[in-house]
Motif scaffolding. Structure first.
Motif, PDB file in Angstrom:
ATOM      1  N   ALA A 129       0.855  -1.195   0.000  1.00  0.00           N
ATOM      2  CA  ALA A 129       0.000   0.000   0.000  1.00  0.00           C
ATOM      3  C   ALA A 129       0.891   1.245   0.000  1.00  0.00           C
ATOM      4  CB  ALA A 129      -0.904  -0.002   1.221  1.00  0.00           C
ATOM      5  N   GLY A 130       0.506   2.234  -0.779  1.00  0.00           N
ATOM      6  CA  GLY A 130       1.270   3.474  -0.847  1.00  0.00           C
ATOM      7  C   GLY A 130       2.262   3.512  -1.994  1.00  0.00           C
ATOM      8  N   LEU A 131       2.481   2.382  -2.651  1.00  0.00           N
ATOM      9  CA  LEU A 131       3.359   2.364  -3.819  1.00  0.00           C
ATOM     10  C   LEU A 131       2.491   2.224  -5.054  1.00  0.00           C
ATOM     11  CD1 LEU A 131       6.283  -0.001  -2.778  1.00  0.00           C
ATOM     12  CD2 LEU A 131       6.166   2.469  -2.634  1.00  0.00           C
ATOM     13  N   GLU A 132       2.843   2.972  -6.091  1.00  0.00           N
ATOM     14  CA  GLU A 132       2.091   2.874  -7.337  1.00  0.00           C
ATOM     15  C   GLU A 132       3.047   3.009  -8.508  1.00  0.00           C
ATOM     16  OE1 GLU A 132       0.479   7.341  -8.140  1.00  0.00           O
ATOM     17  OE2 GLU A 132      -0.561   6.217  -6.569  1.00  0.00           O
ATOM     18  N   ILE A 133       2.605   2.511  -9.655  1.00  0.00           N
ATOM     19  CA  ILE A 133       3.391   2.611 -10.875  1.00  0.00           C
ATOM     20  C   ILE A 133       2.867   3.799 -11.652  1.00  0.00           C
ATOM     21  CG2 ILE A 133       4.022   1.487 -13.028  1.00  0.00           C
ATOM     22  CD1 ILE A 133       3.602  -1.189 -11.510  1.00  0.00           C
ATOM     23  N   ARG A 134       3.748   4.728 -11.967  1.00  0.00           N
ATOM     24  CA  ARG A 134       3.377   5.909 -12.758  1.00  0.00           C
ATOM     25  C   ARG A 134       4.012   5.783 -14.127  1.00  0.00           C
ATOM     26  NH1 ARG A 134       3.680  10.813  -8.421  1.00  0.00           N
ATOM     27  NH2 ARG A 134       2.032   9.989  -7.075  1.00  0.00           N
ATOM     28  N   VAL A 135       3.195   6.024 -15.130  1.00  0.00           N
ATOM     29  CA  VAL A 135       3.630   5.884 -16.513  1.00  0.00           C
ATOM     30  C   VAL A 135       3.559   7.235 -17.208  1.00  0.00           C
ATOM     31  CG1 VAL A 135       3.160   4.744 -18.704  1.00  0.00           C
ATOM     32  CG2 VAL A 135       2.779   3.510 -16.551  1.00  0.00           C
ATOM     33  N   THR A 136       4.660   7.623 -17.838  1.00  0.00           N
ATOM     34  CA  THR A 136       4.729   8.839 -18.641  1.00  0.00           C
ATOM     35  C   THR A 136       5.354   8.437 -19.967  1.00  0.00           C
ATOM     36  OG1 THR A 136       5.128  10.120 -16.639  1.00  0.00           O
ATOM     37  CG2 THR A 136       5.566  11.212 -18.731  1.00  0.00           C
ATOM     38  N   GLY A 137       4.548   8.425 -21.015  1.00  0.00           N
ATOM     39  CA  GLY A 137       5.064   7.984 -22.311  1.00  0.00           C
ATOM     40  C   GLY A 137       5.509   6.546 -22.233  1.00  0.00           C
ATOM     41  N   ARG A 138       6.773   6.299 -22.535  1.00  0.00           N
ATOM     42  CA  ARG A 138       7.325   4.937 -22.493  1.00  0.00           C
ATOM     43  C   ARG A 138       8.082   4.672 -21.200  1.00  0.00           C
ATOM     44  NH1 ARG A 138       8.952   3.086 -28.369  1.00  0.00           N
ATOM     45  NH2 ARG A 138       8.285   1.158 -27.412  1.00  0.00           N
ATOM     46  N   ARG A 139       7.975   5.599 -20.262  1.00  0.00           N
ATOM     47  CA  ARG A 139       8.676   5.463 -18.982  1.00  0.00           C
ATOM     48  C   ARG A 139       7.703   5.037 -17.905  1.00  0.00           C
ATOM     49  NH1 ARG A 139      12.107  11.085 -19.276  1.00  0.00           N
ATOM     50  NH2 ARG A 139      13.312  10.485 -21.089  1.00  0.00           N
ATOM     51  N   ALA A 140       8.131   4.100 -17.099  1.00  0.00           N
ATOM     52  CA  ALA A 140       7.306   3.640 -15.981  1.00  0.00           C
ATOM     53  C   ALA A 140       8.198   3.549 -14.753  1.00  0.00           C
ATOM     54  CB  ALA A 140       6.701   2.274 -16.291  1.00  0.00           C
ATOM     55  N   ARG A 141       7.709   4.075 -13.646  1.00  0.00           N
ATOM     56  CA  ARG A 141       8.498   4.043 -12.418  1.00  0.00           C
ATOM     57  C   ARG A 141       7.594   3.760 -11.231  1.00  0.00           C
ATOM     58  NH1 ARG A 141       8.728   9.649 -10.233  1.00  0.00           N
ATOM     59  NH2 ARG A 141       7.267  10.795 -11.510  1.00  0.00           N
ATOM     60  N   VAL A 142       8.180   3.198 -10.210  1.00  0.00           N
ATOM     61  CA  VAL A 142       7.463   2.951  -8.968  1.00  0.00           C
ATOM     62  C   VAL A 142       7.648   4.180  -8.094  1.00  0.00           C
ATOM     63  CG1 VAL A 142       7.281   1.495  -6.924  1.00  0.00           C
ATOM     64  CG2 VAL A 142       7.827   0.458  -9.135  1.00  0.00           C
ATOM     65  N   VAL A 143       6.544   4.691  -7.567  1.00  0.00           N
ATOM     66  CA  VAL A 143       6.566   5.891  -6.738  1.00  0.00           C
ATOM     67  C   VAL A 143       5.974   5.550  -5.378  1.00  0.00           C
ATOM     68  CG1 VAL A 143       5.695   8.247  -6.500  1.00  0.00           C
ATOM     69  CG2 VAL A 143       6.370   7.383  -8.738  1.00  0.00           C
ATOM     70  N   ASP A 144       6.653   5.986  -4.336  1.00  0.00           N
ATOM     71  CA  ASP A 144       6.161   5.824  -2.969  1.00  0.00           C
ATOM     72  C   ASP A 144       5.348   7.066  -2.629  1.00  0.00           C
ATOM     73  OD1 ASP A 144       5.696   5.473  -0.263  1.00  0.00           O
ATOM     74  OD2 ASP A 144       7.742   4.807   0.161  1.00  0.00           O
ATOM     75  N   THR A 145       4.034   6.940  -2.615  1.00  0.00           N
ATOM     76  CA  THR A 145       3.160   8.087  -2.360  1.00  0.00           C
ATOM     77  C   THR A 145       3.068   8.421  -0.877  1.00  0.00           C
ATOM     78  OG1 THR A 145       1.192   6.681  -2.260  1.00  0.00           O
ATOM     79  CG2 THR A 145       1.786   7.600  -4.418  1.00  0.00           C
ATOM     80  N   ARG A 146       3.678   7.618  -0.028  1.00  0.00           N
ATOM     81  CA  ARG A 146       3.663   7.898   1.411  1.00  0.00           C
ATOM     82  C   ARG A 146       4.698   8.937   1.790  1.00  0.00           C
ATOM     83  NH1 ARG A 146       4.807   1.848   2.946  1.00  0.00           N
ATOM     84  NH2 ARG A 146       6.309   2.359   1.349  1.00  0.00           N
ATOM     85  N   ARG A 147       5.655   9.181   0.914  1.00  0.00           N
ATOM     86  CA  ARG A 147       6.720  10.145   1.206  1.00  0.00           C
ATOM     87  C   ARG A 147       6.262  11.537   0.843  1.00  0.00           C
ATOM     88  NH1 ARG A 147      12.074   6.836  -0.626  1.00  0.00           N
ATOM     89  NH2 ARG A 147      11.574   5.038   0.626  1.00  0.00           N
ATOM     90  N   PRO A 148       6.662  12.534   1.604  1.00  0.00           N
ATOM     91  CA  PRO A 148       6.285  13.911   1.267  1.00  0.00           C
ATOM     92  C   PRO A 148       6.936  14.338  -0.039  1.00  0.00           C
ATOM     93  CG  PRO A 148       7.880  13.902   3.055  1.00  0.00           C
ATOM     94  CD  PRO A 148       7.505  12.460   2.784  1.00  0.00           C
ATOM     95  N   PRO A 149       6.284  15.244  -0.808  1.00  0.00           N
ATOM     96  CA  PRO A 149       6.889  15.724  -2.053  1.00  0.00           C
ATOM     97  C   PRO A 149       8.275  16.298  -1.780  1.00  0.00           C
ATOM     98  CG  PRO A 149       4.632  16.509  -1.839  1.00  0.00           C
ATOM     99  CD  PRO A 149       4.994  15.847  -0.534  1.00  0.00           C
ATOM    100  N   GLY A 150       9.206  15.947  -2.639  1.00  0.00           N
ATOM    101  CA  GLY A 150      10.577  16.418  -2.465  1.00  0.00           C
ATOM    102  C   GLY A 150      11.337  15.629  -1.415  1.00  0.00           C
ATOM    103  N   GLY A 151      10.667  14.627  -0.824  1.00  0.00           N
ATOM    104  CA  GLY A 151      11.313  13.792   0.172  1.00  0.00           C
ATOM    105  C   GLY A 151      12.378  12.925  -0.459  1.00  0.00           C
TER     106      GLY A 151
END
Length: 95
Positions: A66-88
């Motif tokens: 929970a709190g991790l999601e895959i973000r896709v931009t064009g042909r790039r995909a990355r795992v993002v931890d949404t529990r961390r504050p922006p700029g963390g």
């Protein structure tokens, strides 16, 4: 037919998750160095900039915590931890 911009999600021995795009990007840039690759079962051992070894094993994208999601931009995909504050600080939120 629509294809996914990522094929695999990998869990690192450091507890972080990466898409295959993130791993390829780090290997191509020289940030990580591939030490070993085993096909059955699929495992990769890479060396990080801190001269540490990191084991990567595939997991189902649905198995992300929970709190991790895959973000896709064009042909790039990355795992993002949404529990961390922006700029963390965090490795998971960069390519």
């Amino acid at each position: 037919m629509v294809t996914s911009p990522y094929e695999t999600v990998l869990r690192g021995s450091n507890g972080r998750y990466y898409t295959d795009w993130q791993v390829r990007t780090r290997l191509r840039s020289g940030e990580w160095a591939l030490c070993l690759r085993q096909r059955e079962p699929d495992r990769r051992l890479v060396e990080t900039p801190e001269d540490a070894l990191l084991m990567l094993r595939p997991v189902e994208p649905t198995a992300l915590p929970a709190g991790l999601e895959i973000r896709v931009t064009g042909r790039r995909a990355r795992v993002v931890d949404t529990r961390r504050p922006p700029g963390g600080r965090g490795v998971t939120d960069r390519p």
